[in-house]
Design a protein around this motif. Structure first.
Motif, PDB file in Angstrom:
ATOM      1  N   HIS A  72       0.850  -1.187   0.000  1.00  0.00           N
ATOM      2  CA  HIS A  72       0.000   0.000   0.000  1.00  0.00           C
ATOM      3  C   HIS A  72       0.883   1.233   0.000  1.00  0.00           C
ATOM      4  O   HIS A  72       2.062   1.176   0.350  1.00  0.00           O
ATOM      5  CB  HIS A  72      -0.965   0.011   1.187  1.00  0.00           C
ATOM      6  N   SER A  73       0.309   2.322  -0.435  1.00  0.00           N
ATOM      7  CA  SER A  73       1.076   3.561  -0.500  1.00  0.00           C
ATOM      8  C   SER A  73       0.114   4.736  -0.380  1.00  0.00           C
ATOM      9  O   SER A  73      -1.105   4.558  -0.341  1.00  0.00           O
ATOM     10  CB  SER A  73       1.843   3.649  -1.830  1.00  0.00           C
ATOM     11  N   ALA A  74       0.713   5.919  -0.370  1.00  0.00           N
ATOM     12  CA  ALA A  74      -0.097   7.126  -0.464  1.00  0.00           C
ATOM     13  C   ALA A  74      -0.817   7.106  -1.813  1.00  0.00           C
ATOM     14  O   ALA A  74      -0.450   6.360  -2.719  1.00  0.00           O
ATOM     15  CB  ALA A  74       0.792   8.354  -0.352  1.00  0.00           C
ATOM     16  N   LYS A  75      -1.818   7.927  -1.957  1.00  0.00           N
ATOM     17  CA  LYS A  75      -2.621   7.923  -3.178  1.00  0.00           C
ATOM     18  C   LYS A  75      -1.969   8.685  -4.327  1.00  0.00           C
ATOM     19  O   LYS A  75      -2.400   8.569  -5.472  1.00  0.00           O
ATOM     20  CB  LYS A  75      -4.008   8.474  -2.880  1.00  0.00           C
ATOM     21  N   VAL A  76      -0.922   9.447  -4.033  1.00  0.00           N
ATOM     22  CA  VAL A  76      -0.169  10.153  -5.071  1.00  0.00           C
ATOM     23  C   VAL A  76       1.311  10.027  -4.762  1.00  0.00           C
ATOM     24  O   VAL A  76       1.696   9.812  -3.614  1.00  0.00           O
ATOM     25  CB  VAL A  76      -0.548  11.652  -5.155  1.00  0.00           C
ATOM     26  N   GLY A  77       2.123  10.141  -5.807  1.00  0.00           N
ATOM     27  CA  GLY A  77       3.555  10.121  -5.569  1.00  0.00           C
ATOM     28  C   GLY A  77       4.335   9.549  -6.734  1.00  0.00           C
ATOM     29  O   GLY A  77       3.777   9.038  -7.710  1.00  0.00           O
ATOM     30  N   HIS A  78       5.638   9.639  -6.608  1.00  0.00           N
ATOM     31  CA  HIS A  78       6.553   9.230  -7.664  1.00  0.00           C
ATOM     32  C   HIS A  78       6.411   7.742  -8.009  1.00  0.00           C
ATOM     33  O   HIS A  78       6.439   7.366  -9.187  1.00  0.00           O
ATOM     34  CB  HIS A  78       7.990   9.555  -7.243  1.00  0.00           C
ATOM     35  N   LYS A  79       6.291   6.894  -6.983  1.00  0.00           N
ATOM     36  CA  LYS A  79       6.167   5.448  -7.213  1.00  0.00           C
ATOM     37  C   LYS A  79       4.977   5.140  -8.116  1.00  0.00           C
ATOM     38  O   LYS A  79       5.088   4.376  -9.077  1.00  0.00           O
ATOM     39  CB  LYS A  79       6.024   4.732  -5.864  1.00  0.00           C
ATOM     40  N   LEU A  80       3.835   5.746  -7.830  1.00  0.00           N
ATOM     41  CA  LEU A  80       2.637   5.505  -8.641  1.00  0.00           C
ATOM     42  C   LEU A  80       2.797   6.059 -10.049  1.00  0.00           C
ATOM     43  O   LEU A  80       2.362   5.431 -11.022  1.00  0.00           O
ATOM     44  CB  LEU A  80       1.412   6.116  -7.960  1.00  0.00           C
ATOM     45  N   ASP A  81       3.430   7.220 -10.170  1.00  0.00           N
ATOM     46  CA  ASP A  81       3.686   7.788 -11.496  1.00  0.00           C
ATOM     47  C   ASP A  81       4.532   6.832 -12.331  1.00  0.00           C
ATOM     48  O   ASP A  81       4.260   6.612 -13.516  1.00  0.00           O
ATOM     49  CB  ASP A  81       4.403   9.141 -11.384  1.00  0.00           C
ATOM     50  N   CYS A  82       5.553   6.244 -11.714  1.00  0.00           N
ATOM     51  CA  CYS A  82       6.424   5.289 -12.412  1.00  0.00           C
ATOM     52  C   CYS A  82       5.656   4.047 -12.842  1.00  0.00           C
ATOM     53  O   CYS A  82       5.815   3.563 -13.974  1.00  0.00           O
ATOM     54  CB  CYS A  82       7.605   4.897 -11.529  1.00  0.00           C
ATOM     55  N   ILE A  83       4.816   3.509 -11.967  1.00  0.00           N
ATOM     56  CA  ILE A  83       4.041   2.304 -12.296  1.00  0.00           C
ATOM     57  C   ILE A  83       3.077   2.583 -13.433  1.00  0.00           C
ATOM     58  O   ILE A  83       2.868   1.736 -14.309  1.00  0.00           O
ATOM     59  CB  ILE A  83       3.296   1.784 -11.037  1.00  0.00           C
TER      60      ILE A  83
ATOM     61  N   ALA B  66      19.463 -13.802   3.908  1.00  0.00           N
ATOM     62  CA  ALA B  66      18.604 -14.562   3.001  1.00  0.00           C
ATOM     63  C   ALA B  66      17.838 -13.529   2.197  1.00  0.00           C
ATOM     64  O   ALA B  66      17.424 -12.498   2.736  1.00  0.00           O
ATOM     65  CB  ALA B  66      17.646 -15.464   3.773  1.00  0.00           C
ATOM     66  N   SER B  67      17.670 -13.789   0.909  1.00  0.00           N
ATOM     67  CA  SER B  67      16.953 -12.823   0.087  1.00  0.00           C
ATOM     68  C   SER B  67      16.195 -13.510  -1.033  1.00  0.00           C
ATOM     69  O   SER B  67      16.547 -14.607  -1.458  1.00  0.00           O
ATOM     70  CB  SER B  67      17.911 -11.786  -0.499  1.00  0.00           C
ATOM     71  N   VAL B  68      15.161 -12.835  -1.463  1.00  0.00           N
ATOM     72  CA  VAL B  68      14.370 -13.246  -2.610  1.00  0.00           C
ATOM     73  C   VAL B  68      14.299 -12.045  -3.536  1.00  0.00           C
ATOM     74  O   VAL B  68      14.079 -10.927  -3.079  1.00  0.00           O
ATOM     75  CB  VAL B  68      12.961 -13.691  -2.160  1.00  0.00           C
ATOM     76  N   MET B  69      14.544 -12.264  -4.820  1.00  0.00           N
ATOM     77  CA  MET B  69      14.489 -11.199  -5.814  1.00  0.00           C
ATOM     78  C   MET B  69      13.479 -11.584  -6.877  1.00  0.00           C
ATOM     79  O   MET B  69      13.527 -12.706  -7.400  1.00  0.00           O
ATOM     80  CB  MET B  69      15.868 -10.985  -6.428  1.00  0.00           C
ATOM     81  N   CYS B  70      12.551 -10.683  -7.151  1.00  0.00           N
ATOM     82  CA  CYS B  70      11.425 -10.988  -8.037  1.00  0.00           C
ATOM     83  C   CYS B  70      11.272  -9.937  -9.122  1.00  0.00           C
ATOM     84  O   CYS B  70      11.452  -8.750  -8.868  1.00  0.00           O
ATOM     85  CB  CYS B  70      10.122 -11.016  -7.246  1.00  0.00           C
ATOM     86  N   ARG B  71      10.888 -10.391 -10.294  1.00  0.00           N
ATOM     87  CA  ARG B  71      10.489  -9.500 -11.392  1.00  0.00           C
ATOM     88  C   ARG B  71       9.025  -9.784 -11.681  1.00  0.00           C
ATOM     89  O   ARG B  71       8.588 -10.933 -11.640  1.00  0.00           O
ATOM     90  CB  ARG B  71      11.313  -9.762 -12.643  1.00  0.00           C
ATOM     91  N   GLY B  72       8.278  -8.720 -11.959  1.00  0.00           N
ATOM     92  CA  GLY B  72       6.868  -8.929 -12.236  1.00  0.00           C
ATOM     93  C   GLY B  72       6.199  -7.686 -12.755  1.00  0.00           C
ATOM     94  O   GLY B  72       6.850  -6.729 -13.178  1.00  0.00           O
ATOM     95  N   LYS B  73       4.868  -7.721 -12.705  1.00  0.00           N
ATOM     96  CA  LYS B  73       4.035  -6.618 -13.185  1.00  0.00           C
ATOM     97  C   LYS B  73       3.227  -6.068 -12.018  1.00  0.00           C
ATOM     98  O   LYS B  73       2.629  -6.820 -11.247  1.00  0.00           O
ATOM     99  CB  LYS B  73       3.079  -7.093 -14.279  1.00  0.00           C
ATOM    100  N   ALA B  74       3.213  -4.749 -11.927  1.00  0.00           N
ATOM    101  CA  ALA B  74       2.460  -4.073 -10.876  1.00  0.00           C
ATOM    102  C   ALA B  74       1.150  -3.551 -11.446  1.00  0.00           C
ATOM    103  O   ALA B  74       1.110  -3.058 -12.575  1.00  0.00           O
ATOM    104  CB  ALA B  74       3.266  -2.924 -10.291  1.00  0.00           C
ATOM    105  N   LYS B  75       0.110  -3.661 -10.641  1.00  0.00           N
ATOM    106  CA  LYS B  75      -1.200  -3.155 -11.045  1.00  0.00           C
ATOM    107  C   LYS B  75      -1.771  -2.371  -9.874  1.00  0.00           C
ATOM    108  O   LYS B  75      -1.843  -2.884  -8.753  1.00  0.00           O
ATOM    109  CB  LYS B  75      -2.121  -4.322 -11.412  1.00  0.00           C
ATOM    110  N   ILE B  76      -2.180  -1.150 -10.144  1.00  0.00           N
ATOM    111  CA  ILE B  76      -2.826  -0.330  -9.121  1.00  0.00           C
ATOM    112  C   ILE B  76      -4.292  -0.740  -9.072  1.00  0.00           C
ATOM    113  O   ILE B  76      -5.012  -0.625 -10.065  1.00  0.00           O
ATOM    114  CB  ILE B  76      -2.683   1.169  -9.447  1.00  0.00           C
ATOM    115  N   LEU B  77      -4.700  -1.274  -7.917  1.00  0.00           N
ATOM    116  CA  LEU B  77      -6.080  -1.760  -7.793  1.00  0.00           C
ATOM    117  C   LEU B  77      -7.044  -0.582  -7.703  1.00  0.00           C
ATOM    118  O   LEU B  77      -6.800   0.372  -6.971  1.00  0.00           O
ATOM    119  CB  LEU B  77      -6.221  -2.663  -6.570  1.00  0.00           C
TER     120      LEU B  77
END
Length: 116
Positions: free
Chosen positions: A15-26, A56-67
């Motif tokens: 979850h995130s704020a409703k506005v911001g750089h992360k959402l603009d990038c997605i 220990a780490s996990v690295m993932c590639r995928g697709k983001a969708k804003i619900l």
């Protein structure tokens, strides 16, 4: 030797704020990389080049969708809260409207660890 293939679907919710750089990038590019690290601990040594770390780490590639759908956001936040607290929480529409919820569907992942 008999091989078995196990296919696991992996989905993250954040979850995130409703506005911001992360959402603009997605919105511009839904391809994402997620890394989750656990248990970082310095391993000291006699000389600098022998220092190391446990992790220990996990690295993932995928697709983001804003619900967008309130019901989907509620379900995702319930899953997120259960994962974080181990308990079931009731999520109402007022709570959902206060945040943005992002679903990340993982296409590929790798994991590694160094434990001494």
């Amino acid at each position: 030797m008999k091989w078995q293939i196990l296919i696991v679907e992996l989905t993250f919710y954040v979850h995130s704020a409703k506005v911001g750089h992360k959402l603009d990038c997605i919105r511009k590019n839904d391809s994402v990389f997620v890394e989750i690290d656990y248990g970082e601990k310095l391993i000291e040594a006699d000389v600098p080049c022998k220092y190391s770390a446990e992790y220990a780490s996990v690295m993932c590639r995928g697709k983001a969708k804003i619900l967008q759908n309130a019901a989907d956001k509620c379900a995702a936040l319930r899953i997120l809260m259960r994962a974080q607290t181990g308990e079931e929480h009731e999520i109402n529409e007022k709570m959902v409207n206060a945040v943005c919820v992002i679903e990340i569907n993982v296409d590929s992942y790798t994991a590694k660890a160094c434990v001494k």
